[in-house]
Write an enzyme that holds these catalytic residues in place. Sequence first.
Site, short mmCIF file in Angstrom:
data_model
loop_
_atom_site.label_atom_id
_atom_site.label_comp_id
_atom_site.label_asym_id
_atom_site.label_seq_id
_atom_site.Cartn_x
_atom_site.Cartn_y
_atom_site.Cartn_z
N CYS A 139 0.82 -1.22 0.00
CA CYS A 139 0.00 0.00 0.00
C CYS A 139 0.85 1.26 0.00
CB CYS A 139 -0.94 0.00 1.20
SG CYS A 139 -2.05 -1.41 1.21
N HIS A 279 -3.12 7.04 2.97
CA HIS A 279 -3.59 5.78 2.38
C HIS A 279 -4.95 5.45 2.98
CE1 HIS A 279 -4.07 1.76 1.17
NE2 HIS A 279 -3.72 1.21 2.32
N ASN A 309 -10.24 0.10 0.15
CA ASN A 309 -8.78 0.12 0.23
C ASN A 309 -8.21 -0.43 -1.08
OD1 ASN A 309 -6.07 -0.45 0.65
ND2 ASN A 309 -6.35 -1.25 2.72
N1 COA Z 1 -17.76 -8.96 9.82
C1 COA Z 1 -18.08 -9.33 11.07
N2 COA Z 1 -17.15 -9.71 11.97
C2 COA Z 1 -15.87 -9.74 11.57
C3 COA Z 1 -15.48 -9.38 10.27
C4 COA Z 1 -16.49 -8.98 9.37
N3 COA Z 1 -16.22 -8.61 8.11
N4 COA Z 1 -14.15 -9.50 10.17
C5 COA Z 1 -13.70 -9.92 11.37
N5 COA Z 1 -14.74 -10.08 12.20
C6 COA Z 1 -14.72 -10.53 13.60
C7 COA Z 1 -13.53 -11.35 13.94
O1 COA Z 1 -13.76 -12.70 13.59
C8 COA Z 1 -13.45 -11.18 15.44
O2 COA Z 1 -14.41 -11.98 16.04
P1 COA Z 1 -14.10 -12.70 17.45
O3 COA Z 1 -13.88 -11.58 18.42
O4 COA Z 1 -15.32 -13.50 17.70
O5 COA Z 1 -12.86 -13.53 17.22
C9 COA Z 1 -13.91 -9.72 15.64
O6 COA Z 1 -14.62 -9.37 14.43
C10 COA Z 1 -12.79 -8.75 15.84
O7 COA Z 1 -11.79 -8.99 14.85
P2 COA Z 1 -10.55 -8.05 14.68
O8 COA Z 1 -9.69 -8.57 13.57
O9 COA Z 1 -9.90 -7.83 16.03
O10 COA Z 1 -11.28 -6.70 14.24
P3 COA Z 1 -10.68 -5.26 14.04
O11 COA Z 1 -11.43 -4.29 14.84
O12 COA Z 1 -9.17 -5.26 14.16
O13 COA Z 1 -11.06 -4.95 12.54
C11 COA Z 1 -9.94 -4.88 10.42
C12 COA Z 1 -10.53 -5.76 11.49
C13 COA Z 1 -9.34 -5.78 9.37
C14 COA Z 1 -11.04 -4.04 9.82
C15 COA Z 1 -8.87 -3.94 11.03
O14 COA Z 1 -8.02 -4.70 11.86
C16 COA Z 1 -8.03 -3.22 10.03
O15 COA Z 1 -8.51 -2.36 9.30
N6 COA Z 1 -6.73 -3.51 10.02
C17 COA Z 1 -5.74 -2.77 9.24
C18 COA Z 1 -5.84 -3.07 7.81
C19 COA Z 1 -4.71 -2.36 7.15
O16 COA Z 1 -4.45 -1.22 7.44
N7 COA Z 1 -3.98 -3.04 6.28
C20 COA Z 1 -2.73 -2.51 5.83
C21 COA Z 1 -2.81 -1.52 4.83
S1 COA Z 1 -3.56 -2.19 3.44
#
Ligand code: COA
Length: 352
Positions: A139, A279, A309
Amino acid sequence: MTGSTKRSSNSQKTSNASQSDNRRGGLYGSIITGTGAALPKKILTNADLERMVDTSDEWITTRTGIRQRHIAAESETLSKYGVAAGRQALEAARLDPADVSLIICATVTPDRPIPATACTIQHQLGCTKAGAFDMAAGCSGFIYALAVADQFVRSGACEHVLVVGGELLSKYLDWEDRSTCIIFADGAGAVILSRRSGQGGLLSFKLHADGALSDFIHVPAGGTALPASAETVRNRMHYIRMKGNETFKLAVRSIENVSREVLEMSGLTASDINLMIPHQANRRIIDAVGSRLGIPPERVYVNLDRVGNTSAASIPIALDEAVSRDLIHRGDRLLLAAFGAGLTWAGAVIEW
Ligand code: COA
């Protein structure tokens, strides 16, 4: 890797700007003279995703800020969008294709592993006098490519470089993995970086990487480490895997830190920035970075609610939108910052 052209309100120092340029190792400066962007027609909403995986519009909106994203048709290639964005950038810069001497395509989702997608873009745009290559920095790819283009312009080797940031991430998504398929999207953006006469342009950049954390965002198979086989396909190893939560925390800190670095290298503070174009990974990351840096939301450009994204494409698409909406004026200072697979993170300050 670093580059800066120190600015100062001190008129004596300002008049020595070219001396600063020389310290950075170049004969010239570089400035963006044209922008362009292209997005697929098909829009995939959160409601559509609710029908595909176990998720909800409410979860996606509150956790990411994304409401919809553009997804390419099965037959479409990255180069199609790179060409469309590149053509717009050429028109905006009022250049003929033959005026371009180099094309850099920042992408991790090329048309094919071989050859470089930049060569297809070169051919289709008719840039008959241009060299062309791809760059992979996740990214952060667009800022990396901009910094490389700057070296060619600054040294006098090139007068105009076409920098494309493009991805068709939909083709690398596991549409059964709700933690990735709700985030990533398709599109391309492009800029022309030209030799600068006078002040302004790319004031500073900083590139970072930490390969020790390469498994935070990766595609396990399809490269030399694990060539494609029936087994890798069966095990869904050609799709993006991401440790979302760990990535999230590092992204906030890294984008903040690299933003501070490039501001300092430019002799500027956050209050000098007219528009930050981060980004577009996650609304919560963008808000946290803006608040830590003290840049108010109205000076932080956000389009991920509509675009998702798009990795290396996200900054040039957002930049082109901001230019089209007349949000950027001559003399404005822009802060670009990104974080992504590698891990990589990078920042740049531009005076428009
Ligand atoms: N819908 C519903 N629940 C979801 C889900 C979705 N699309 N995706 C994940 N979950 C669940 C997980 O399974 C987890 O459930 P659990 O608590 O029962 O295990 C819960 O939501 C929390 O998951 P988590 O991964 O901790 O969520 P988060 O708040 O970190 O959000 C992202 C996930 C991916 C949105 C977030 O971490 C993110 O944006 N990360 C950075 C991405 C990024 O910047 N990438 C690099 C640049 S490209």
